[in-house]
Design an enzyme around this catalytic site. Sequence first.
Site, short mmCIF file in Angstrom:
data_model
loop_
_atom_site.label_atom_id
_atom_site.label_comp_id
_atom_site.label_asym_id
_atom_site.label_seq_id
_atom_site.Cartn_x
_atom_site.Cartn_y
_atom_site.Cartn_z
N ARG A 104 0.29 -7.73 46.61
CA ARG A 104 0.04 -9.12 46.23
C ARG A 104 1.35 -9.78 45.83
O ARG A 104 2.09 -9.25 45.01
CB ARG A 104 -0.96 -9.16 45.08
CG ARG A 104 -1.16 -10.52 44.43
CD ARG A 104 -2.16 -10.44 43.29
NE ARG A 104 -2.21 -11.68 42.52
CZ ARG A 104 -1.60 -11.85 41.36
NH1 ARG A 104 -0.88 -10.87 40.83
NH2 ARG A 104 -1.70 -13.00 40.71
N HIS A 148 1.85 -19.59 41.61
CA HIS A 148 1.94 -18.69 40.46
C HIS A 148 2.86 -19.32 39.41
O HIS A 148 3.95 -18.82 39.14
CB HIS A 148 2.46 -17.32 40.89
CG HIS A 148 2.23 -16.24 39.89
ND1 HIS A 148 1.54 -15.08 40.17
CD2 HIS A 148 2.58 -16.13 38.59
CE1 HIS A 148 1.51 -14.30 39.10
NE2 HIS A 148 2.14 -14.93 38.12
N GLU A 194 -3.89 -18.11 37.04
CA GLU A 194 -3.98 -18.37 35.60
C GLU A 194 -3.93 -19.86 35.23
O GLU A 194 -3.10 -20.28 34.40
CB GLU A 194 -2.89 -17.60 34.85
CG GLU A 194 -3.03 -16.10 34.94
CD GLU A 194 -1.99 -15.36 34.11
OE1 GLU A 194 -1.00 -15.99 33.66
OE2 GLU A 194 -2.16 -14.14 33.89
N ASN A 336 -6.77 -11.38 35.86
CA ASN A 336 -5.58 -10.82 35.22
C ASN A 336 -5.97 -10.39 33.81
O ASN A 336 -6.39 -11.23 33.00
CB ASN A 336 -4.45 -11.84 35.14
CG ASN A 336 -3.84 -12.15 36.48
OD1 ASN A 336 -4.28 -11.64 37.51
ND2 ASN A 336 -2.83 -12.99 36.50
N TYR A 338 -5.08 -7.66 30.40
CA TYR A 338 -4.17 -6.71 29.77
C TYR A 338 -4.68 -6.14 28.45
O TYR A 338 -4.36 -5.01 28.10
CB TYR A 338 -2.81 -7.38 29.50
CG TYR A 338 -2.04 -7.73 30.74
CD1 TYR A 338 -1.16 -6.81 31.33
CD2 TYR A 338 -2.18 -8.97 31.35
CE1 TYR A 338 -0.45 -7.12 32.47
CE2 TYR A 338 -1.48 -9.29 32.50
CZ TYR A 338 -0.62 -8.36 33.05
OH TYR A 338 0.08 -8.67 34.19
N GLU A 409 -4.08 -8.38 38.25
CA GLU A 409 -3.02 -7.90 37.37
C GLU A 409 -3.62 -7.04 36.27
O GLU A 409 -4.55 -7.47 35.58
CB GLU A 409 -2.25 -9.06 36.72
CG GLU A 409 -1.31 -9.81 37.63
CD GLU A 409 -0.47 -10.83 36.87
OE1 GLU A 409 -0.25 -10.65 35.64
OE2 GLU A 409 -0.04 -11.81 37.50
#
Length: 518
Positions: A104, A148, A194, A336, A338, A409
């Site tokens: 990606r 992005h 995002e 995404n 985390y 992500e």
Amino acid sequence: MRLSLLLPLLLISFFLPFLAKEVLCIYNFTRNDFPADFVFGAGTSSYQYEGAVAEDGRTPSIWDTFTHEGGIPDKSTGDIASDGYHKYKEDVKLMRDVGLEAYRFSISWSRVLPNGRGTVNPKGLEYYKSVVNEIFERGIKIHVSLHHLDLPQVLHDEYGGWLSHRIVDDFKEFADLCFREFGDKVSHWTTIVEPNVYGMAGYDSGIFAPGRCSYPFGFNNCTAGNSATEPYITVHNMLLAHAEVVKLYRTKYQGNQNGKIGLNFYSFWGYPFSNSSVDIKAVQRVFEFQFGWILNPIVFGDYPEIMKTICSSRLPNFTTSQIEMLKGSFDFIGLNHYTSAFVMDNSIILKMYPRDYILDMGANIAASRNETPSGSFVPTHPQIDPAGYQNMLEYLKHKYGDPPIYVEENGYGVGVNGSALNDYARIDFLRQHIGATLEAIRNGVNVKGYFVWSFVDVFEYLGGYRSRCGLYHVDFDDDLRPRTPKLSAHWYYSFLKNNSEAISTERTDLQNLLHFSQ
């Protein structure tokens, strides 16, 4: 029963399965345990990876301007970054070596359309065609993000960029060019990455480009902006641009190219700071502001009711035709993810004015219960929580009607002073989160792919070069930017190519087990 009494009970009943849930520590899964059409990959993005910011006709993006004006605390920039513009052929060979099934990356708008629209830069097209061909010829699936975070500076200067509805036509022109030139080899398109972070960090706190905020809000001594309105205006235009581009792709290209198209958002899992009904209610309010802000319009056609109530006229309205265009404008959702956080109610703030987007959530957020919650948005890597990640996947299934999900992500940054190559902590992070992905699939979540962030060390938007997330180490002190596989690259290769058991670093000596030839 009165609604004021019923709502907390409904929220508790909704969140209880997630609050009580524990993710099993799975040690014995392999690549073959995943569905046949599931893909594993890794990713980068244009500004963070390519460098060559003033070469072959590229013009500045808002991130070039932001970093050169000192937007990053350590004053670092992406001028050279990982030098992917010159080293992409070497990197594609490394993708093959590590066994990536998909890659990606994003396309720099200002590299292919230096004026934001109009005249096409042939050198920019040549670069991306070569990148696409190199990857395609090695049988690696190509996932491309159109935007992005790196808007052409010229469009920001001309009419405010995403603050103006004029951006919709320019984004459509950029997307049309990319579909036409690269679409025959691209399997998946993500329109915008995002948008919730873009609106919040770029136009409220000002810690991301273009660094806009207004007193008394923001953290970056902004010189312009309106934190009370601009985050909502920006995201509104992004959603409309996304829907227009999806309509364009579906009517003009998808039938022949057979690709998929979707929208990405940033997520974190939220736990109530206490078991009180107000904290549980605050979690749901934060979820609506953070995730519903992006997903409700493309799934249901409009913003969450709580946002419309709290924001009132500061939140733009969709027309009837826009609602119809937005609803269902995706083939997949890009995630995404985390970390997790703890959420404490602060709804009393909703009686105050003025407010920005962050205060509109009426909640304070902390990385752990040992911290004092604050109103700031969640840092990228405060804690490792595969259970929260699995909860997030299952929440999306139940809240939004079981959409296909690509985890675009997920990764773990190791500081510069940490172990550069023997990144055991990253291996454990990946193992636990891939295991949680498998558990979510077994629980019926329609997860279609998982991408490690990042393929090589890159310039990080939050931390410059202080945090390294790559499977491959990049020596940023060397002008040649040499790559060296970290232990996590060996681990990923063994998992993907040898179908090896996804082992824990506590169970064996990985150095003796993992190897692939260069």
